[in-house]
Design an enzyme around this catalytic site. Structure first.
Site, PDB file in Angstrom:
ATOM      1  N   TYR A   1       0.838  -1.198   0.000  1.00  0.00           N
ATOM      2  CA  TYR A   1       0.000   0.000   0.000  1.00  0.00           C
ATOM      3  C   TYR A   1       0.876   1.253   0.000  1.00  0.00           C
ATOM      4  O   TYR A   1       0.682   2.165  -0.813  1.00  0.00           O
ATOM      5  CB  TYR A   1      -0.928  -0.010   1.215  1.00  0.00           C
ATOM      6  CG  TYR A   1      -1.793   1.219   1.336  1.00  0.00           C
ATOM      7  CD1 TYR A   1      -3.008   1.301   0.661  1.00  0.00           C
ATOM      8  CD2 TYR A   1      -1.405   2.306   2.121  1.00  0.00           C
ATOM      9  CE1 TYR A   1      -3.810   2.422   0.765  1.00  0.00           C
ATOM     10  CE2 TYR A   1      -2.200   3.432   2.228  1.00  0.00           C
ATOM     11  CZ  TYR A   1      -3.398   3.495   1.552  1.00  0.00           C
ATOM     12  OH  TYR A   1      -4.185   4.613   1.648  1.00  0.00           O
TER      13      TYR A   1
ATOM     14  N   GLY B   1      -3.135  12.218   6.176  1.00  0.00           N
ATOM     15  CA  GLY B   1      -3.013  11.216   7.232  1.00  0.00           C
ATOM     16  C   GLY B   1      -4.353  10.521   7.370  1.00  0.00           C
ATOM     17  O   GLY B   1      -5.133  10.430   6.411  1.00  0.00           O
TER      18      GLY B   1
END
Length: 174
Positions: A79, A110
């Site tokens: 990922y 984030g």
């Protein structure tokens, strides 16, 4: 594109979670799935809109990455690397497409409260949010505001950049 009257802005936001997996647990199919969606998806969508953007000499493209694409992640390297690739595409395309009036950036947030992140459970989302400096997750509207900025008139001098609304987790760049 004809029905919409053309495409001025492309947000490459297709993505799937990487799940928590060590390198030994990631098989080729899982790896390829992430790259097909996160990397090839950006590539294919961008190629689809380029002829028209080049013809009009205007366009804004933003690849949605992740802070993990800048600093890595110990439990989902496939990922993190796919998101790093989307950042690399944005920087490369910024150089290639600026002469055509097309600005390209990446947004590397984030933890964001979304259907995908909530798939890990509310407690996991809360725990991850505690790792940033402001001790909370971003709401989708906060990320949308960054997209409005970078694709709107105020972002007209910005290309090849990585915007990182991440609550200070981690502090990257200069």
């Amino acid at each position: 594109m004809e029905a919409a009257g053309g495409v001025d802005i492309l947000i490459n936001n297709a993505g799937v979670p990487g799940f928590n997996a060590s390198i030994e647990e990631i098989d080729y199919a899982a790896y390829q799935r992430l790259y097909d969606i996160h990397v090839w998806g950006c590539f294919a969508a961008t190629r689809a809109v380029l002829p028209e953007m080049k013809e009009r000499r205007f366009g804004r493209i933003v690849n949605i990455a992740s802070n993990r694409g800048q600093v890595g992640f110990e439990r989902s390297s496939h990922y993190a690397s796919a998101k790093a690739a989307s950042i690399g595409l944005a920087k490369s395309w910024a150089r290639e497409l600026a002469p055509h009036g097309i600005l390209v950036n990446a947004l590397a947030p984030g933890v964001v409260r979304s259907a995908m992140t909530l798939g890990y459970g509310e407690e996991a989302l809360h725990d991850e949010a505690q790792t940033n400096l402001v001790k909370r997750w971003a709401e989708p509207e906060e990320i949308a505001a960054w997209l409005v900025f970078v694709t709107g008139p105020d972002g007209g001098f910005m290309t090849g950049q990585v915007l990182t609304p991440n609550g200070g987790d981690p502090i990257v760049g200069i």
